[in-house]
Every structure is written in C-alpha cells, then in structure tokens.
Scaffold this motif. Structure first.
Motif, short mmCIF file in Angstrom:
data_model
loop_
_atom_site.label_atom_id
_atom_site.label_comp_id
_atom_site.label_asym_id
_atom_site.label_seq_id
_atom_site.Cartn_x
_atom_site.Cartn_y
_atom_site.Cartn_z
N ALA A 24 0.81 -1.22 0.00
CA ALA A 24 0.00 0.00 0.00
C ALA A 24 0.84 1.26 0.00
O ALA A 24 0.38 2.31 -0.47
CB ALA A 24 -0.93 0.00 1.22
N LYS A 27 0.99 2.55 -3.34
CA LYS A 27 -0.30 2.80 -3.98
C LYS A 27 -0.91 4.13 -3.56
O LYS A 27 -1.82 4.64 -4.24
CB LYS A 27 -1.27 1.66 -3.66
CG LYS A 27 -0.85 0.32 -4.23
CD LYS A 27 -1.86 -0.77 -3.88
CE LYS A 27 -1.45 -2.12 -4.46
NZ LYS A 27 -2.43 -3.19 -4.13
N VAL A 28 -0.43 4.67 -2.46
CA VAL A 28 -0.96 5.93 -1.94
C VAL A 28 -0.28 7.10 -2.64
O VAL A 28 0.93 7.07 -2.90
CB VAL A 28 -0.73 6.01 -0.41
CG1 VAL A 28 -1.06 7.39 0.13
CG2 VAL A 28 -1.56 4.93 0.30
N SER A 29 -1.03 8.12 -2.94
CA SER A 29 -0.46 9.32 -3.57
C SER A 29 0.59 9.97 -2.68
O SER A 29 0.45 9.99 -1.46
CB SER A 29 -1.57 10.34 -3.86
OG SER A 29 -2.52 9.82 -4.76
N SER A 31 3.53 8.98 -1.91
CA SER A 31 4.13 8.00 -1.00
C SER A 31 4.95 6.99 -1.78
O SER A 31 4.52 6.54 -2.85
CB SER A 31 3.02 7.29 -0.22
OG SER A 31 3.54 6.25 0.58
N HIS A 290 -4.44 -0.08 3.63
CA HIS A 290 -4.34 0.99 2.63
C HIS A 290 -5.05 2.28 3.07
O HIS A 290 -4.45 3.38 3.02
CB HIS A 290 -4.90 0.48 1.30
CG HIS A 290 -4.69 1.40 0.15
ND1 HIS A 290 -4.70 0.98 -1.16
CD2 HIS A 290 -4.49 2.74 0.07
CE1 HIS A 290 -4.50 2.01 -1.96
NE2 HIS A 290 -4.37 3.10 -1.23
N PRO A 291 -6.33 2.23 3.51
CA PRO A 291 -6.99 3.49 3.90
C PRO A 291 -6.30 4.19 5.06
O PRO A 291 -6.19 5.43 5.07
CB PRO A 291 -8.40 3.03 4.28
CG PRO A 291 -8.61 1.75 3.55
CD PRO A 291 -7.26 1.09 3.56
N ALA A 294 -3.12 5.83 3.79
CA ALA A 294 -3.44 7.04 3.02
C ALA A 294 -3.71 8.22 3.96
O ALA A 294 -3.22 9.34 3.74
CB ALA A 294 -4.66 6.79 2.14
N ASN A 295 -4.45 7.98 5.04
CA ASN A 295 -4.72 9.04 6.01
C ASN A 295 -3.46 9.43 6.78
O ASN A 295 -3.28 10.61 7.13
CB ASN A 295 -5.82 8.59 6.97
CG ASN A 295 -7.21 8.77 6.40
OD1 ASN A 295 -7.82 9.81 6.55
ND2 ASN A 295 -7.70 7.75 5.74
N VAL A 297 -0.34 9.31 5.57
CA VAL A 297 0.47 10.13 4.66
C VAL A 297 -0.06 11.56 4.63
O VAL A 297 0.72 12.53 4.71
CB VAL A 297 0.48 9.52 3.24
CG1 VAL A 297 1.04 10.51 2.22
CG2 VAL A 297 1.30 8.23 3.23
N ASN A 298 -1.37 11.73 4.56
CA ASN A 298 -1.94 13.07 4.57
C ASN A 298 -1.59 13.82 5.86
O ASN A 298 -1.27 15.01 5.83
CB ASN A 298 -3.46 13.01 4.40
CG ASN A 298 -3.88 12.78 2.97
OD1 ASN A 298 -3.12 13.05 2.04
ND2 ASN A 298 -5.07 12.25 2.77
#
Length: 327
Positions: A24, A27-29, A31, A290-291, A294-295, A297-298
């Motif tokens: 993941a 797969k994350v923007s 990252s 993954h979710p 993603a959070n 990384v943000n």
C-alpha cells in the motif's frame, strides 16, 4: 512535516507487510516505499526483490541515517517498538507503528513523552478505524439509527491455535517477553480501539485474566468491563482454549431502538430496528491497511489530522493492562 512526498523505510518486513500493509505504501499518492530493513539480510534482500523496493538493510542504523527517508513503519514484534520508535523520532522521522503500540501502558506513556520531546508525528496502525465497514457502523451509531446505545457485548473465543493469526515456528505471540501477553494482546487492540473510536472516553474499567491451561505461560481467558462517559456499558469475553467448533467472533451493539451485530475480523454487519433486519456485506481493500496509510500520509504532509494518536493508544494500553491482570 514540510515534505511534498513521503519516502518510507520499513523496520521488520515480516508477514504483516507482505499483503496487509507493505504494497500500500506505493499505492498511496505522494508516497513511496524506498527501503526495508530486517536483521536477516537475506530475508530483507528477498523482500526488496519481490516487492521492487530500491534499498534493503540488515542494520537499523543504516536505514535511519538515510536522509532521503522521512517516515518509518515499525512492523516488528511489540518488544522492540519503543526502542525503534524513539530512535526514529530522534532522527526526525515520522512514525507509523503496528499494534499493540508497546508492551504495556508505561511504555506507551514513554513513547507519548518522546513524541512531544522530539516534536514528531506518530500514528498507531489501528487500521480498522478506516475500513468502510467500521466507518459505516460508526455512522449508524452516531446518526441514532438504533437509538441511544445501551450496551455492547463482545466475544472472541478461539482455539489454542487461532485461525486469526499467522502460526509460525517461533510463535512469538505466546512469548510474553516479546508480545506482552499472548493472543489477547495481539487481537484485542483491534477490538478495544474500535470501542474507543465508537463510544469515546472511558469513565472506568475493570477486568481480569487467568491461565486455565495447565503449564501455560500466558493467559488464555480474559474478561473486561468498560463504562463510557456516555453511559454505554461494554462487556468483553476472550477465550483462547476452546474447540474450533466453538469459535466465536461477535460484537453486538444494543440500542433503545434496535441492534447491530458484526464480526471485528469479518465483513458482515446485521442491522435490526423498526424497519426489520438487514444483512450488509463489505469488501475489504486488497491491502487492508491501505486506507489508514493514506490518512497517515496526509497527516504527515500536514493535510489532515492524526487518524490514530499515541494519546489514544495510551488509554487503550491502560485498559489492556487492566484486563490482562492475571488472578
């Protein structure tokens, strides 16, 4: 963190990173998984080759000294979490750390102090918070679909070799010096963190554990009760010594107008209220973390709030320590 891109290094590229989390990161923007480290260099190199990771190390110091890496994912057993997390924070790296966050509450408190001392960012991998199924459950609770919540009953009954965890030769989960205290320490953080996520601040809690199996080293039965500030009462029952035919993974949230029944480690929710009974099935992401990644990384990029803080994990570990007290 004033970075346009998060470049990750993994400490401990074992089973959890193969599918649940590792893929993941790419797969994350914004990252990229840049490097992995494992004390066994051969296994680290093999992981890097199979997952197309540019760099691998068998020395954590080399990983931490790589200035290109600005975030560290700690995926080792719990006994080394505190040490690695503090070292990463000292090097100015943001940290994403597997659960349980530490061996016990005292270590979690020490980690919280270190996050403030080094003005770092740290996220705990309580990734079920970000799965569509549990986001939906929280929505149903918050919108009053089943009315004011009265009580929660959770049961996790498994055999002495639970299907829910990877069984390997070392079986570190039943070594208290490495895991903190058996399968309860490994699995209950997912469950109890969700209770905190759903119902907020605990007002009081009590519980106990016991070793029923002769010559056992870790508790195989645990009971716990939580009273939340909003008067919701939680009852939890964990057994790791029953027949496989008696396996149970069930959480029932009972409100004044109906109830929700779901499995923490499954993908089905049953909603009962005045409109009848409805079964809803969910598909988890291919890489289940993954979710949350993603959070995370943000948050590291300054684009969002912390999805699972060390302060929340301290409360969780205090509850776990209380429930895990062997009588």
């Amino acid at each position: 963190m004033k970075k346009a891109h998060i470049k990750w290094g993994i400490i401990g590229c074992g089973d959890v990173t193969e599918k649940k989390s590792g893929p993941a990161f790419n797969k994350v923007s914004n990252s990229q998984l840049l490097a992995v480290m494992r004390r066994n260099g051969e296994k680290a190199a093999d992981y890097a080759r199979r997952h197309h990771v540019p760099l691998w190390y068998d020395d954590v110091n080399q990983l931490l000294l790589n200035s290109e890496i600005n975030a560290i994912y700690i995926a080792t057993p719990p006994s080394s979490h505190l040490e690695y997390a503090i070292r990463a924070l000292k090097h100015g790296k943001a940290v994403y750390i597997e659960k349980p966050v530490t061996l016990n509450a005292d270590e979690a408190i020490g980690l919280a102090v270190a996050v403030k001392q080094y003005q770092g960012k740290l996220v705990v991998a309580h990734y079920r918070r970000q799965l569509p199924m549990f986001l939906k459950i929280k929505e149903i609770i918050m919108e009053g679909v089943i009315g004011d919540i009265r009580l929660v009953d959770l049961r996790l009954w498994q055999s002495r070799s639970p299907d829910l965890v990877t069984q390997d030769a070392s079986n570190w989960r039943t070594n208290p010096a490495v895991s903190g205290g058996g399968y309860f320490f490994d699995l209950s953080p997912h469950q109890l963190d969700l209770m905190l996520y759903f119902f907020g601040n605990p007002l009081s809690y009590s519980g106990f554990s016991q070793i029923q199996t002769p010559h056992g080293e870790v508790a195989d039965q645990t009971r716990g009760v939580i009273l939340f500030d909003n008067k919701v009462v939680f009852n939890g029952s964990w057994n790791f010594n029953v027949s496989k035919s008696d396996n149970v993974d069930s959480c029932e949230v009972v409100g004044e107008l109906g109830s929700l029944i779901f499995s923490i480690f499954g993908n089905k929710m049953t909603l009962k209220n005045g409109d009848g009974e409805q079964e809803i099935f969910f598909t988890h992401p291919e890489n289940i973390e993954h979710p949350m990644i993603a959070n995370t990384v943000n948050y590291f990029l300054g684009k969002g709030t912390n999805p699972s803080s060390i302060e929340e994990a301290v409360t969780l570990m205090r509850i776990i320590d209380t429930f895990a007290t062997v009588i």
